[in-house]
Design an enzyme around this catalytic site. Sequence first.
Site, PDB file in Angstrom:
ATOM      1  N   ASP A   1       0.198  15.702   0.988  1.00 24.18           N
ATOM      2  CA  ASP A   1       0.965  15.119  -0.123  1.00 24.18           C
ATOM      3  C   ASP A   1       0.099  14.960  -1.374  1.00 24.18           C
ATOM      4  OD1 ASP A   1       3.031  13.981  -1.503  1.00 24.18           O
ATOM      5  OD2 ASP A   1       3.115  12.130  -0.313  1.00 24.18           O
TER       6      ASP A   1
ATOM      7  N   HIS B   1       5.050  14.646  -3.383  1.00 19.82           N
ATOM      8  CA  HIS B   1       6.461  14.238  -3.307  1.00 19.82           C
ATOM      9  C   HIS B   1       6.956  13.653  -4.627  1.00 19.82           C
ATOM     10  CE1 HIS B   1       5.289   9.998  -2.056  1.00 19.82           C
ATOM     11  NE2 HIS B   1       6.373   9.727  -2.754  1.00 19.82           N
TER      12      HIS B   1
ATOM     13  N   SER C   1       3.693   5.480  -5.322  1.00 22.21           N
ATOM     14  CA  SER C   1       3.283   6.772  -4.794  1.00 22.21           C
ATOM     15  C   SER C   1       2.421   7.548  -5.765  1.00 22.21           C
ATOM     16  CB  SER C   1       4.505   7.623  -4.466  1.00 22.21           C
ATOM     17  OG  SER C   1       4.983   7.269  -3.210  1.00 22.21           O
TER      18      SER C   1
HETATM   19  N1  ARG Z   1       7.109   6.887  -1.000  1.00 25.62           N
HETATM   20  C1  ARG Z   1       6.826   5.755  -1.832  1.00 25.62           C
HETATM   21  C2  ARG Z   1       6.911   6.166  -3.301  1.00 25.62           C
HETATM   22  O1  ARG Z   1       7.449   7.211  -3.590  1.00 25.62           O
HETATM   23  C3  ARG Z   1       5.541   5.082  -1.463  1.00 25.62           C
HETATM   24  C4  ARG Z   1       5.683   4.305  -0.225  1.00 25.62           C
HETATM   25  C5  ARG Z   1       4.440   3.628   0.182  1.00 25.62           C
HETATM   26  N2  ARG Z   1       4.793   2.667   1.162  1.00 25.62           N
HETATM   27  C6  ARG Z   1       3.961   1.810   1.746  1.00 25.62           C
HETATM   28  N3  ARG Z   1       4.453   0.940   2.569  1.00 25.62           N
HETATM   29  N4  ARG Z   1       2.681   1.838   1.495  1.00 25.62           N
HETATM   30  O2  ARG Z   1       6.595   5.423  -4.198  1.00 25.62           O
END
Ligand code: ARG
Length: 271
Positions: free
Chosen positions: A129, A76, A226
Amino acid sequence: MRAFVRAALGALALVLAVPVTVARADESVVGGRPVKVSDHPWMVAISSRSRFGTDRSGQYCGGVLVGRATVVTAAHCLSRAVLGVEWQQVRDLRIIVGREDMRGRGGQELVPRRVWVNPTYDSYSNAGDIAVLTLGTQQPKGRALPMAKAGDAAYRAGTRANVYGWGDTTGSGTYAATLRSAQVQVYSNAACSRAYPGNADGKYLADSMLCAGTPQGGRDACQGDSGGPLVARGRLIGLVSWGTGCGKAAKPGVYTRISAMMKHVTAHGAG
Ligand code: ARG
């Protein structure tokens, strides 16, 4: 001005990328502590100044060196939802190694020679992912983090693990300049499924994901982390993928299960 607007849009996209992730101002995140990249030489930042602004080297995701010329991150992180455009259109996509402070210039910025985004990544469920980035030059020996194979004790429920990143430390957009790490524990598949049974918060899929947190909450990955590593027993077990909020007690962080993705890394990495 335009750069600012783009950075703001990029940040928004990062939040929107995972519809189940809602960053709220009242959440304390990560609960981490500062650590040194020099002690964790496999930790890399993924950056684009044109998409995310120049003040923090354009850092917007994490990644991990798993071979001398192979970096893994989250699929992503290369999605249109996060970047605002296709990754091929991002001319300044970089992998930053050895930089302690994103406001500075230390370490090296590398141009990925090849990018493989898992074509079976499902942006709705977040299954699969992972993306594999190949470097043009090999990194010094000993910098790579070994991946934990299926059945490795590192995946066992209750195992202590650490997550690393330059992401949000508050849940309200306070990105870190220097690397931070939080200790969490690997949860059982049953506990992960209870947390994410498939309602509006998302669905935990044990085949391709794992989850980790702390019973009281307060320690977790967050936006901007992420693609970064979850490490247990000195081995890579997960990549930061999604979660509801950050550090909420009943909402552990969800990670890409590395053992389920190793075949892709072997097939598309450079060793
Ligand atoms: N989707 C988020 C990013 O792009 C990461 C989210 C992780 N969240 C969590 N509560 N561990 O950075």
